[in-house]
Structure formats: C-alpha cells, structure tokens
Design a protein around this motif. Structure first.
Motif, short mmCIF file in Angstrom:
data_model
loop_
_atom_site.label_atom_id
_atom_site.label_comp_id
_atom_site.label_asym_id
_atom_site.label_seq_id
_atom_site.Cartn_x
_atom_site.Cartn_y
_atom_site.Cartn_z
N VAL A 1 -28.12 19.41 -38.46
CA VAL A 1 -28.31 20.29 -37.30
C VAL A 1 -27.14 21.24 -37.15
N ALA A 2 -25.91 20.73 -37.31
CA ALA A 2 -24.73 21.58 -37.14
C ALA A 2 -24.68 22.68 -38.20
N VAL A 3 -24.91 22.31 -39.46
CA VAL A 3 -24.90 23.31 -40.53
C VAL A 3 -26.08 24.26 -40.37
N GLY A 4 -27.22 23.75 -39.91
CA GLY A 4 -28.36 24.62 -39.67
C GLY A 4 -28.08 25.65 -38.60
N VAL B 1 -26.95 31.36 -37.37
CA VAL B 1 -26.15 32.38 -36.69
C VAL B 1 -25.28 33.14 -37.69
N GLY B 2 -24.64 32.43 -38.61
CA GLY B 2 -23.65 33.06 -39.48
C GLY B 2 -24.25 33.95 -40.56
N VAL B 3 -25.40 33.58 -41.12
CA VAL B 3 -25.99 34.38 -42.20
C VAL B 3 -26.42 35.76 -41.70
N PRO B 4 -27.22 35.87 -40.62
CA PRO B 4 -27.54 37.21 -40.12
C PRO B 4 -26.31 37.99 -39.69
N LEU C 1 -12.73 31.82 -35.38
CA LEU C 1 -12.15 30.95 -36.41
C LEU C 1 -10.88 30.26 -35.93
N ALA C 2 -10.23 30.80 -34.91
CA ALA C 2 -9.00 30.21 -34.39
C ALA C 2 -9.25 28.92 -33.62
N PHE C 3 -10.51 28.63 -33.28
CA PHE C 3 -10.85 27.43 -32.51
C PHE C 3 -11.49 26.41 -33.46
N PRO C 4 -10.78 25.37 -33.84
CA PRO C 4 -11.38 24.35 -34.72
C PRO C 4 -12.43 23.54 -33.99
N GLY D 1 -21.30 23.16 -35.17
CA GLY D 1 -22.06 24.33 -35.58
C GLY D 1 -21.35 25.64 -35.25
N ILE D 2 -20.82 25.76 -34.04
CA ILE D 2 -20.12 26.98 -33.64
C ILE D 2 -18.86 27.17 -34.48
#
Length: 298
Positions: free
Chosen positions: A103-106, A111-114, A138-141, A165-166
């Motif tokens: 679910v997280a990678v999905g 979101v990331g691909v588009p 990216l600064a927020f792990p 996911g985020i």
C-alpha cells in the motif's frame, strides 16, 4: 543401377544462419542478485500466503501456562512471554509487513510517477519548481512523518502506510523525471510533438511505457525501505497496533528478554533482514536486467 532414394527430394536447409546474416543475440543469463533476491522475496511472500490458509496456532492466543517455551514439536519456534506461538506470529507478521509495503509503495508510485513525468515534460522553470517542492518533502523522513501523524491521528497501520508512502514519493519523482527527460529527447517524441500531439497523449503513449522499467526497479528498492520503516514504527509503538502480529513489535516485546530468551529477538530480526535483503537484491537484479550496461561495468 537404381537412382538414390534422395533423388527428387528438396535439399535440407542449412543448420546455421544464412551466410552473411547477423548471428542471433546471445541469451542473457539471470544475474545472481535477481535469482537470490527473487528467491528470498518468494519465501516471504509464500509465508504471507500460507498464513491465510494455515498457522500452527492462533497467533493472538495468550496462554500463560505455555509462556517462554523452547522449540518443540508443538511449538516449532517456541513461545513468547505471553505464551503465543512465535512461528504463527512470524507467518502472520509477513502478511502485515507485505500489506503495509504494498500500500505504501503503491501510494508513492501513484503520486510520484505522474509528478515525475510532469516535472520532466513541463517547461524548465515549472519542472524546477516541482523538484524544489519535492526536495522539501525529501527532508522529512518516514519516521519523523509517522511521529507527526501519530501525534495527530494516533498510531495505527493506516498512519504507517500514509507516512511511508508520502516519504517515498520524492524517490519516485526524481528517478521518473530523469527518465522522462531522456525520453523527451528521442526522435519519436520530437516527431510526435511536431505532429501536434497533445502533452497528455505523449506522456501516456510514449513516456510512461519507456519509464515502466524504472518504476518497477524503484518499487522493489522502496519496498525494502518500507519493510524497515514499518518494523521501526511498530518497534516504537507507532505502527501496527496489538493484537495484530508485527515483526517490529515482536522485537520490541523481546528486548527485555535478550539474555534469557534471545531467540525471541533473533527470529523476527532474521525475518526482517531476509526481507530487506531480498527486495534490495531483487531491485539490483532488475536494474541490471533493464540496463545491461550496468551489469557490464561490474
């Protein structure tokens, strides 16, 4: 004297390729990383699927009379401090870990691909603006985001999935933007733009199929990160809540018994290590498979 029996029959075609023809390309062998990584991932996936059909005992059943038992014919990996079967928890914990990871990678891929394709196809100033916002995220792990989400919504499986996911979105956006920029310089894309194709059609018909390999590789690598993040969040009490088994919480519950029953920490620790190693090797092998130049450089 009779004519030979083969007279009048067509001659057999030559066994090899015609003279002057290029020989067929040699088959590429499966890399060691791909084989080992795929085997480990298949082992974890098999454990998760098996848990839907069979477990030796109820993984959530508390039995004080059987607490801290060693491995035996009844409990193959022993029991924990609450008398629960460790093997059953490992099997069901694999299901929980994979579910959170998928679910997280999905979410990150959706979101990331588009976002990466848009940043690669947009004008330079717009692409730079999108990527600067991506760098800010990216600064927020994942761990920090999970703590922030847990403070607001409380620790849960949903919190872990959303936080992981985020936090994984920037990785997808960066790698897909890089691939999109390369595709946009190809001749067929330039021809499509000259023919008046709309950007959406170019992105769906030309860009997305050509970056699909990057998406698969990044998803495999990000899955390993998601497995680690889910285990860390569950260890801190911000992930999957009890009584649902989780490898990270199994580690958290065993830390006070490291000297008396170290197997309670070793078993889930080895499970996490094998899962992370498997997905990392699988991603490395897929990268070699999709880009043979990387394999030749090694």
């Amino acid at each position: 004297m009779s004519a030979p029996e083969t007279a009048g029959l067509p001659a057999e075609p030559p066994a090899g390729p015609p003279e002057g023809a290029a020989p067929p390309p040699p088959r590429r062998r499966l890399g060691g990383n791909l084989v080992v990584g795929g085997s480990l991932v298949a082992l974890v996936l098999g454990a998760a699927l098996l848990s839907f059909l069979w477990t030796p005992h109820d993984p959530t059943l508390v039995n004080a009379a059987d607490r801290l038992l060693g491995p035996s014919s009844s409990y193959w990996l022993g029991t924990d401090k609450f008398g629960r079967d460790v093997l059953s928890q490992i099997l069901v914990g694999a299901r929980t870990t994979l579910f959170v990871g998928v679910v997280a990678v999905g979410v990150a891929a959706v979101v990331g691909v588009p976002l990466g394709i848009l940043a690669g196809m947009a004008p330079r100033w717009a692409g730079q603006l999108i990527m600067r916002g991506n760098d800010l995220l990216l600064a927020f792990p994942a761990l920090l985001l999970a703590i922030m989400f847990a403070a607001v919504y409380g620790g849960s499986t949903l919190t872990a999935m959303v936080a992981i996911g985020i936090a994984t979105v920037p990785s997808f956006a960066r790698i897909i933007r890089s691939g999109t920029l390369q595709v946009m310089r190809t001749e067929y894309v330039l021809a499509a733009r000259a023919a008046g194709r709309r950007p959406v059609a170019i992105g769906v018909r030309h860009v997305l199929p050509n970056v699909a390999g990057l998406v698969i590789v990044q998803a495999s690598v990000s899955f390993a990160i998601a497995v680690l993040a889910e285990a860390a969040l569950s260890f801190l009490g911000l992930g999957t809540p009890p009584p649902t088994p989780s490898w990270g919480r199994m580690l958290q519950e065993s830390q006070e018994l490291l000297w008396t029953a170290p197997r309670l920490a070793v078993v889930p620790g080895v499970a996490i290590a094998l899962a992370v190693l498997g997905f990392n090797l699988l991603g490395d092998g897929l990268r070699d498979r999709f880009d043979p130049r990387l394999e030749d450089l090694r």
